[in-house]
Design a protein around this motif. Sequence first.
Motif, PDB file in Angstrom:
ATOM      1  N   HIS A   1       1.914  -1.244   6.961  1.00  0.00           N
ATOM      2  CA  HIS A   1       1.888  -2.692   6.718  1.00  0.00           C
ATOM      3  C   HIS A   1       1.386  -3.452   7.938  1.00  0.00           C
ATOM      4  O   HIS A   1       0.733  -4.481   7.801  1.00  0.00           O
ATOM      5  CB  HIS A   1       3.279  -3.206   6.362  1.00  0.00           C
ATOM      6  N   ASP A   2       1.711  -2.961   9.133  1.00  0.00           N
ATOM      7  CA  ASP A   2       1.366  -3.667  10.368  1.00  0.00           C
ATOM      8  C   ASP A   2      -0.086  -3.513  10.784  1.00  0.00           C
ATOM      9  O   ASP A   2      -0.532  -4.176  11.716  1.00  0.00           O
ATOM     10  CB  ASP A   2       2.266  -3.195  11.512  1.00  0.00           C
ATOM     11  N   THR A   3      -0.831  -2.637  10.124  1.00  0.00           N
ATOM     12  CA  THR A   3      -2.229  -2.418  10.483  1.00  0.00           C
ATOM     13  C   THR A   3      -3.025  -3.703  10.278  1.00  0.00           C
ATOM     14  O   THR A   3      -2.912  -4.368   9.257  1.00  0.00           O
ATOM     15  CB  THR A   3      -2.830  -1.287   9.630  1.00  0.00           C
ATOM     16  N   HIS A   4      -3.833  -4.046  11.265  1.00  0.00           N
ATOM     17  CA  HIS A   4      -4.639  -5.274  11.204  1.00  0.00           C
ATOM     18  C   HIS A   4      -6.003  -4.967  10.585  1.00  0.00           C
ATOM     19  O   HIS A   4      -6.804  -4.241  11.180  1.00  0.00           O
ATOM     20  CB  HIS A   4      -4.811  -5.858  12.605  1.00  0.00           C
ATOM     21  N   ILE A   5      -6.211  -5.494   9.371  1.00  0.00           N
ATOM     22  CA  ILE A   5      -7.496  -5.335   8.691  1.00  0.00           C
ATOM     23  C   ILE A   5      -7.855  -6.669   8.045  1.00  0.00           C
ATOM     24  O   ILE A   5      -7.026  -7.283   7.379  1.00  0.00           O
ATOM     25  CB  ILE A   5      -7.433  -4.257   7.586  1.00  0.00           C
ATOM     26  N   VAL A   6      -9.053  -7.135   8.252  1.00  0.00           N
ATOM     27  CA  VAL A   6      -9.579  -8.306   7.549  1.00  0.00           C
ATOM     28  C   VAL A   6     -10.879  -7.891   6.890  1.00  0.00           C
ATOM     29  O   VAL A   6     -11.588  -7.034   7.417  1.00  0.00           O
ATOM     30  CB  VAL A   6      -9.801  -9.519   8.498  1.00  0.00           C
ATOM     31  N   PRO A   7     -11.199  -8.445   5.753  1.00  0.00           N
ATOM     32  CA  PRO A   7     -10.465  -9.459   5.008  1.00  0.00           C
ATOM     33  C   PRO A   7      -9.257  -8.867   4.277  1.00  0.00           C
ATOM     34  O   PRO A   7      -9.062  -7.643   4.276  1.00  0.00           O
ATOM     35  CB  PRO A   7     -11.506  -9.970   4.016  1.00  0.00           C
ATOM     36  N   GLU A   8      -8.476  -9.721   3.644  1.00  0.00           N
ATOM     37  CA  GLU A   8      -7.277  -9.260   2.942  1.00  0.00           C
ATOM     38  C   GLU A   8      -7.604  -8.330   1.786  1.00  0.00           C
ATOM     39  O   GLU A   8      -6.801  -7.475   1.423  1.00  0.00           O
ATOM     40  CB  GLU A   8      -6.406 -10.439   2.470  1.00  0.00           C
ATOM     41  N   ASP A   9      -8.786  -8.446   1.211  1.00  0.00           N
ATOM     42  CA  ASP A   9      -9.204  -7.526   0.153  1.00  0.00           C
ATOM     43  C   ASP A   9      -9.223  -6.088   0.679  1.00  0.00           C
ATOM     44  O   ASP A   9      -8.771  -5.159   0.017  1.00  0.00           O
ATOM     45  CB  ASP A   9     -10.589  -7.891  -0.384  1.00  0.00           C
ATOM     46  N   ALA A  10      -9.752  -5.914   1.886  1.00  0.00           N
ATOM     47  CA  ALA A  10      -9.789  -4.585   2.503  1.00  0.00           C
ATOM     48  C   ALA A  10      -8.378  -4.130   2.849  1.00  0.00           C
ATOM     49  O   ALA A  10      -8.056  -2.942   2.745  1.00  0.00           O
ATOM     50  CB  ALA A  10     -10.667  -4.601   3.748  1.00  0.00           C
ATOM     51  N   TYR A  11      -7.516  -5.063   3.236  1.00  0.00           N
ATOM     52  CA  TYR A  11      -6.122  -4.732   3.539  1.00  0.00           C
ATOM     53  C   TYR A  11      -5.400  -4.214   2.291  1.00  0.00           C
ATOM     54  O   TYR A  11      -4.674  -3.229   2.355  1.00  0.00           O
ATOM     55  CB  TYR A  11      -5.412  -5.958   4.113  1.00  0.00           C
ATOM     56  N   ILE A  12      -5.620  -4.857   1.147  1.00  0.00           N
ATOM     57  CA  ILE A  12      -5.019  -4.398  -0.103  1.00  0.00           C
ATOM     58  C   ILE A  12      -5.516  -2.981  -0.422  1.00  0.00           C
ATOM     59  O   ILE A  12      -4.739  -2.115  -0.808  1.00  0.00           O
ATOM     60  CB  ILE A  12      -5.334  -5.366  -1.265  1.00  0.00           C
ATOM     61  N   GLY A  13      -6.799  -2.746  -0.255  1.00  0.00           N
ATOM     62  CA  GLY A  13      -7.355  -1.415  -0.467  1.00  0.00           C
ATOM     63  C   GLY A  13      -6.722  -0.381   0.453  1.00  0.00           C
ATOM     64  O   GLY A  13      -6.457   0.750   0.048  1.00  0.00           O
ATOM     65  N   TRP A  14      -6.467  -0.782   1.700  1.00  0.00           N
ATOM     66  CA  TRP A  14      -5.803   0.084   2.670  1.00  0.00           C
ATOM     67  C   TRP A  14      -4.410   0.463   2.185  1.00  0.00           C
ATOM     68  O   TRP A  14      -4.008   1.623   2.218  1.00  0.00           O
ATOM     69  CB  TRP A  14      -5.731  -0.648   4.001  1.00  0.00           C
ATOM     70  N   LEU A  15      -3.639  -0.514   1.698  1.00  0.00           N
ATOM     71  CA  LEU A  15      -2.301  -0.242   1.178  1.00  0.00           C
ATOM     72  C   LEU A  15      -2.364   0.712  -0.012  1.00  0.00           C
ATOM     73  O   LEU A  15      -1.604   1.685  -0.087  1.00  0.00           O
ATOM     74  CB  LEU A  15      -1.607  -1.538   0.766  1.00  0.00           C
TER      75      LEU A  15
END
Length: 133
Positions: A109-123
């Motif tokens: 959860h703490d991983t810094h990824i932008v944009p949030e779309d890429a963050y959701i994909g990461w999760l």
Amino acid sequence: MFVFQGEEEHRTVLKYKVLWGMSIARAFFDFSYLVKIDTDTFVDLPKLVKGLIGYPRTGAYTGKCNLKLGGHDSRTIPHADEYSYCSGAGDIVSRDVIYGTMELESSIHDTHIVPEDAYIGWLIFHVKRKYEG
């Protein structure tokens, strides 16, 4: 203006809004899918609902997908070359996937990824790794 944890609205804090929205949906609503859309997007809800009839209720993550993380993030994020994400006007995620994202380790959860779309994909990449092997 939206202020979250003392920070002004900016694309770097959107991931916190995503996590907050997922946790609120999980805590207070009975849902089959969570639909995340951009604020400048119009949705024909009857057509959306009709389109979801018969759609798988588990393991769903859909939208304009198959985008890869690029730029600086791709060099600093572990497994960046192994996952893709959905971007664009919005995406749809099934309940089980949302629940899975809430059960991931805080380091993910703490991983810094932008944009949030890429963050959701990461999760979601990590949910699939955890539950599908």
